[in-house]
Enzyme design. Structure first.
Site, mmCIF file in Angstrom:
data_model
loop_
_atom_site.group_PDB
_atom_site.id
_atom_site.type_symbol
_atom_site.label_atom_id
_atom_site.label_comp_id
_atom_site.label_asym_id
_atom_site.label_seq_id
_atom_site.Cartn_x
_atom_site.Cartn_y
_atom_site.Cartn_z
ATOM 1 N N GLY A 1 42.173 45.362 44.073
ATOM 2 C CA GLY A 1 40.799 44.918 44.287
ATOM 3 C C GLY A 1 39.916 45.357 43.129
ATOM 4 O O GLY A 1 40.276 45.188 41.960
ATOM 5 N N SER B 1 47.603 44.168 43.011
ATOM 6 C CA SER B 1 46.152 44.066 42.921
ATOM 7 C C SER B 1 45.512 45.164 43.755
ATOM 8 O O SER B 1 45.801 45.298 44.948
ATOM 9 C CB SER B 1 45.695 42.693 43.416
ATOM 10 O OG SER B 1 44.289 42.634 43.465
ATOM 11 N N GLY C 1 39.622 48.063 41.881
ATOM 12 C CA GLY C 1 40.310 49.073 41.081
ATOM 13 C C GLY C 1 41.220 48.506 40.017
ATOM 14 O O GLY C 1 41.817 49.264 39.243
ATOM 15 N N GLY C 2 41.363 47.181 39.959
ATOM 16 C CA GLY C 2 42.168 46.561 38.907
ATOM 17 C C GLY C 2 43.594 46.292 39.330
ATOM 18 O O GLY C 2 43.865 45.910 40.478
ATOM 19 N N GLY D 1 42.352 36.787 42.465
ATOM 20 C CA GLY D 1 43.784 37.067 42.361
ATOM 21 C C GLY D 1 44.541 35.954 41.667
ATOM 22 O O GLY D 1 45.494 36.201 40.917
ATOM 23 N N ASP D 2 44.129 34.705 41.898
ATOM 24 C CA ASP D 2 44.781 33.569 41.241
ATOM 25 C C ASP D 2 44.504 33.588 39.740
ATOM 26 O O ASP D 2 45.376 33.244 38.934
ATOM 27 C CB ASP D 2 44.297 32.257 41.861
ATOM 28 C CG ASP D 2 44.557 32.200 43.354
ATOM 29 O OD1 ASP D 2 45.544 32.801 43.808
ATOM 30 O OD2 ASP D 2 43.757 31.569 44.071
#
Length: 305
Positions: free
Chosen positions: A219, A217, A221-222, A248-249
């Site tokens: 953030g 991840s 930025g994908g 994130g989940d």
């Protein structure tokens, strides 16, 4: 059936205040409670996507009862949580309405005794025998062996179920050596695992440590993925303002659901990025906004890295 494991479940409590100021008294405008812990968040998104999902882990004390009651009220997730003598932890998120920032306080969780852990392993082996895929998510509560995830990965592999591991620190280091199908660290967790802060190099290095695929991840930025089929970066079309809690989940749920549906890697990453962005943009932390999901999914940019 997709099985999610949350060894350190939580009751997520969110307070919203007009503005969060140090050393000040605050009037809370809204309070929400929901079942928490990374695996329960993943389970909730999987259910919303239409998948059959079972959630296991530990739930204890009055807080654990509340978690199970709220899980039942939400519907869509089969409760296979095991009781424990200790009390399930709480997490407190304070949302600053003025800035949109969130401040998080996470309790450590109950101590899990050796007999409780042995009972969990027995139940896990029963559940994983009927699972199409497994998500192992979050921190380990006190008392659980640091190599717990490695044990659970090996049991799932023996049952023929692919595993996505989403944890950090020594639990991740040991778990990745058991060769899970995927791991999904963030950039900081990946740097801790590999010693490298260059995302592409670190992602490839993590894969050499045992995972079949590593999805990092970045953030806003994908996602960056290193797999046997290739290496890709997937990015949303724009940065969305909102609360990143649970994003994130949602990405984990997207990756795991796409895996069970047999989608190729670019499509898996597209779904994961779109769900993550839609979670940031949702009015309630940890949910995802369906309209944003559809909008972003059609505009995610996936490129070879």
């Amino acid at each position: 059936m997709i099985l999610t494991v949350t060894l350190n479940t939580a009751l997520d409590v969110t307070h919203r205040v007009p503005q969060l100021l140090p050393h000040a008294s605050h009037r809370v405008t809204t309070v929400t409670e929901r079942p928490g812990g990374k695996g329960l968040n993943v389970a909730r998104v999987l259910a919303a996507l239409g998948h059959e999902v079972t959630a296991t882990g530990f739930a204890g004390g009055r807080t654990g009862e509340t978690v199970r009651e709220l899980l039942a009220e939400a519907g869509g997730v089969t409760d296979a949580l095991l009781p424990c003598a200790g009390t399930t932890r709480r997490t407190l998120a304070v949302v600053d309405a003025a800035s949109g920032d969130t401040t998080q306080f996470n309790e450590p969780g109950p101590h899990i005794g050796s007999a409780e852990w042995a009972r969990f392993l027995e139940r896990y082996e029963e559940l994983v025998a009927g699972a199409d895929a497994v998500a192992l998510c979050g921190s380990l509560p006190p008392g659980v062996p640091v190599g717990a995830y490695a044990t659970l990965v090996r049991a799932a592999r023996a049952a023929g179920a692919p595993v996505l591991l989403d944890t950090s620190g020594e639990a991740l280091r040991r778990g990745v050596a058991a060769r899970p199908e995927m791991i999904k660290p963030n950039a900081a967790e990946l740097a801790e695992l590999t010693g490298s802060r260059e995302p592409l190099q670190a992602t490839r290095d993590a894969r050499r440590r045992g995972a079949h695929a590593v999805v990092t991840s970045l953030g806003p930025g994908g996602l960056l993925a290193a797999t046997a089929e290739g290496t890709w970066q997937a990015a949303p079309p724009r940065t969305l303002a909102g609360n990143p809690t649970g994003a994130g989940d949602s990405a984990v749920a997207g990756l795991l659901s796409a895996l069970t549906e047999g989608l190729d890697w670019p499509d898996r990453l597209t779904r994961a990025v779109a769900l993550s962005a839609a979670t940031v943009h949702a009015p309630t932390a940890g949910d995802f906004d369906p309209r944003t999901y559809e909008e972003v999914r059609g505009a995610v940019q996936v490129t070879a890295a």
